[in-house]
Design an enzyme around this catalytic site. Structure first.
Site, mmCIF file in Angstrom:
data_model
loop_
_atom_site.group_PDB
_atom_site.id
_atom_site.type_symbol
_atom_site.label_atom_id
_atom_site.label_comp_id
_atom_site.label_asym_id
_atom_site.label_seq_id
_atom_site.Cartn_x
_atom_site.Cartn_y
_atom_site.Cartn_z
ATOM 1 N N ASP A 1 -7.706 32.371 -12.687
ATOM 2 C CA ASP A 1 -8.678 33.175 -11.937
ATOM 3 C C ASP A 1 -9.061 34.443 -12.706
ATOM 4 O O ASP A 1 -8.406 34.814 -13.697
ATOM 5 C CB ASP A 1 -8.070 33.540 -10.581
ATOM 6 C CG ASP A 1 -9.087 33.502 -9.452
ATOM 7 O OD1 ASP A 1 -10.265 33.778 -9.727
ATOM 8 O OD2 ASP A 1 -8.697 33.221 -8.310
ATOM 9 N N ASP B 1 -16.082 30.285 -3.592
ATOM 10 C CA ASP B 1 -15.111 30.513 -2.522
ATOM 11 C C ASP B 1 -15.699 30.133 -1.169
ATOM 12 O O ASP B 1 -14.985 30.102 -0.168
ATOM 13 C CB ASP B 1 -14.681 31.990 -2.489
ATOM 14 C CG ASP B 1 -13.542 32.263 -3.460
ATOM 15 O OD1 ASP B 1 -13.005 31.296 -4.036
ATOM 16 O OD2 ASP B 1 -13.186 33.441 -3.644
#
Ligand code: GLA
Length: 719
Positions: free
Chosen positions: A456, A520
């Protein structure tokens, strides 16, 4: 008639692929002139006169005509945007190539143009390749300072591409966290269209690529061009109208002031630009990009294995990690047919929330008293891969690492350290920082059976200085290098690139990783648009797509399990919810979709993708080959027509006969209510390709937020 007979000095370099040609006019004392980039030209099609022979001198113009070249530069007759902005302490601000040679590296397909400016003391090498199979024109540029002083470089285009006057519309992509790939269409006028990104990573809001097309082009036909920069850092692109009616398209890295200062003999190498053109509209461009990306992906074992169904813990339990619950989740996942269990954020030292812990990459024993070994073993014993979330480039001020090494964060002296999500960015350009990360992640990879890292990067870069100098491009290079070191040391590990969802999606990171976390936002209605933007540039097998909870956490909207699963199905399918919370019926439905995904993934992940729009706001996409297609028909909003229009399928073979069947995860009880629609669900309906192409597939009425999937196969494919 050969060109030599009429014009002894005219020389062309003609790059060829199956459907495209790129043509340069070569001379020994200037940069090659762009003559053409477009649909494939046959042998003998090039005119036997030079570009300038067909351009009279207009009034109020230079006697020395300077048309668009492969490397147009400022100050010596070119008035358009320059491929290079550089100077040597205020001097050598104007450049023009004085020498040029062309070196074929693969006849008809790849060449290097080596140029020099003997006045400004520069050497420029441009590599161009036109791949015979994928129709991708790949371009990159290297600039070398051959003078004695320092050369300050503000801009070096990785590629300068010519667009014809018809290419008057540009589709580009903007967005934000939770809303990636928002498409915007802009008409090109007499001026400059420009997008820039200074966030230090690819960004949610400025995708480093675009598609341009003639106004008459559509999804399936018409002249269209696409280009994207294979780079995960700052970038800029511009399309500029030229006075001869054409456009130039430049793409490259956006450089911070002072970022590139080349000493004598030093070089700046740009990333590659992948570009393609097609007469088959936007889907033709997508097909070229998909083939190009597929040919560049670097899989463990050299070949892509079937993309396993994943379970990601994030939206299921967030930071509330408890070994017992995770064991139960893994058991439920295996029972549902899931093949990879990914433990997301929250497992490492001090990471009880997003306020602390980044940098301290060892298991938090207060949460996992026996470490992660027992969980990983449980996952493996259930027959699943084990995956782990990391965010190597980041550091929380509240971490042991920061307390020990506050100087390891990217920073500028006397400037405040700006946090985002309570975190700072580590300075990976310092060898000791990258060595620390390799050591810590390596220890995890040695100790645990990790098959997959979710990598990430949850913030933009600010005060990105290292020892007083801008560190943007070196930071991106260092991140790539760290990924490569990990892949060399642990070659079976796959990596997912994530940056708050889709903040680092580009062809550069995909040379070091194996999929991206697309967004997301797992709301299936939002995802339809996000994924369609994604699929314009990248193939579905690298598109992370999960079934999330309902209501969706990012939007609050609720959708049925069937709709959520159907939207995720074409990508690299996964589940991101707490399976223990599902009702029996929901969990059985989800299992049906997992089984269906496994049956279809081979076709979904090797075929072509066509995106289309039907009447009355219907969206559809097709996956596969013309003889065997999976058609996804998405109805997002309610119908306004009494009966739905037929769905025309422009990609089918008009000489073949097809059988159409509806594909469902599980037989459902609701009646289709008309014979043909019942037949879709039983023995199938036979329809001629020409009928499907021109009159179309009859469709049933459907409510909002539903998806029908059809398999459309030629009869010979069925036998
Ligand atoms: C980012 C990612 C999410 C999740 C969280 C964890 O937001 O996009 O999928 O991994 O970080 O903090």
């Amino acid at each position: 008639m050969t060109s030599a007979m009429t014009n002894a000095t005219l020389r062309y370099a003609h790059l060829k692929s199956r459907h495209c040609s790129a043509v340069l006019e070569i001379s020994d004392h200037e940069a090659p002139l762009w003559r053409y980039w477009g649909p494939r030209l046959p042998e003998g099609a090039l005119p036997d006169f030079s570009l300038r022979a067909a351009r009279a001198t207009p009034t109020f113009s230079l006697e020395e005509d300077v048309p668009l070249s492969l490397f147009p530069t400022f100050g010596v007759g070119w008035f358009g945007s320059s491929a290079l902005l550089a100077h040597r302490q205020g001097q050598d601000f104007a450049q023009a190539m004085t020498g040029c040679e062309v070196i074929w590296q693969k006849q008809d397909h790849a060449l290097r143009v080596r140029m020099a400016d003997s006045v400004a003391s520069l050497e420029v090498e441009i590599d161009l390749g036109l791949d015979p199979e994928t129709d991708t024109l790949t371009v990159s540029t290297k600039l070398t300072n051959t003078g004695s002083g320092i050369l300050d470089v503000q801009w070096l285009a990785a590629a300068v591409l010519p667009l014809p006057s018809q290419a008057r519309q540009v589709r580009s992509y903007t967005g934000r966290h939770n809303s990636e790939f928002v498409m915007q269409e802009t008409a090109l006028g007499r001026g400059i269209w420009r997008r820039e990104n200074r966030r230090g990573l690819t960004s949610h809001d400025a995708f480093p690529g675009a598609v341009t097309s003639a106004p008459a082009a559509d999804a399936h036909s018409g002249l269209s061009y696409g280009a994207q920069l294979a780079w995960s850092g700052n970038h800029a692109q511009l399309i500029e109208w030229l006075e001869d009616g054409r456009y130039q398209w430049q793409l490259g890295e956006w450089l911070a002031p002072g970022e590139v200062r080349l000493g004598p003999g030093e070089s700046l190498q740009t990333p590659e630009v992948l570009s393609t053109c097609s007469l088959a509209g936007l889907n033709g461009v997508a097909a070229g990009f998909h083939k190009a990306i597929r040919s560049r992906l670097n899989w463990p074992g050299a070949e892509m294995s079937p993309r396993p169904v994943g379970l990601n813990t994030w939206e299921g339990v967030y930071f509330d990690l408890k070994p017992t619950a995770l064991f139960e989740m893994a058991t439920a996942a295996a029972d549902a047919g899931i093949e990879r269990f990914v433990l997301d954020d929250g497992w490492f030292q001090g990471r009880r929330s997003d306020r602390a812990g980044l940098g301290d990459w060892w298991t938090d024993l207060s949460v996992f008293p026996e470490g992660l070994g027992p969980l990983a073993k449980h996952v493996n014993d259930l027959g699943m891969d084990f995956g782990l979330w990391v965010e190597p480039e980041m550091i929380n001020p509240d971490s042991e690492l920061f307390r020990a090494h506050p100087d390891w964060a990217l920073q500028i002296a006397d400037r405040p350290l700006l946090t985002a999500r309570n975190q700072l960015v580590l300075d990976l350009t310092r060898p000791e920082v990258s060595a620390y990360l390799l050591n810590k992640i390596g220890a995890l990879l040695d100790a645990l059976p990790i098959a997959y890292l979710k990598w990430d990067h949850n913030r933009d870069l600010t005060t990105a200085g290292s020892l007083g100098r801008p560190a943007y491009r070196r930071q991106t290079q260092a991140a790539y290098a760290l990924m490569d070191q990990i892949r060399q040391g642990w070659p079976k590990v796959e990596i997912e690139a994530c940056a708050g969802g889709g903040g680092r999606i580009d062809a550069g990171v995909l040379q070091h990783t194996h999929r991206v976390w697309t967004s997301d936002c797992i709301d299936a209605v939002s995802r339809v648009a996000i994924q369609r933007g994604f699929l314009q540039f990248f193939p579905p097998e690298v598109m992370g797509a999960h079934v999330g909870a309902s209501p969706a956490h990012s939007t609050g909207r609720s959708q049925s399990m069937n709709f959520r699963a159907a939207v995720a199905l074409p990508g690299h399918f996964g589940v991101e919810l707490d399976l223990r919370q599902l009702s029996f019926a929901e969990s059985e439905t989800l299992k049906g979709w997992i089984t269906l995904y496994k049956a279809l993934r081979d076709q979904l992940h090797h075929g072509q993708v066509w995106l289309g729009e039907g009447d009355d706001s219907l969206l559809w996409q097709a996956h596969g080959q013309a003889e065997d297609l999976l058609i996804f028909v998405y109805r997002l909003g309610p119908m306004t027509q009494k009966w739905p229009s037929n769905l025309r399928l422009p990609m089918v073979d008009e000489d073949k006969v097809y059988r159409v069947e509806e594909v469902r995860a599980r037989p459902s009880l609701n009646a289709a209510a008309a014979k043909v629609f019942d037949d879709y669900r039983s023995e199938g309906v036979v329809l001629h390709g020409a009928w499907l192409a021109h009159q179309g597939l009859p469709l049933p009425s459907r409510k909002a937020e539903t998806c029908q999937i059809y398999r459309v196969r030629t009869l010979d494919r069925l036998s």
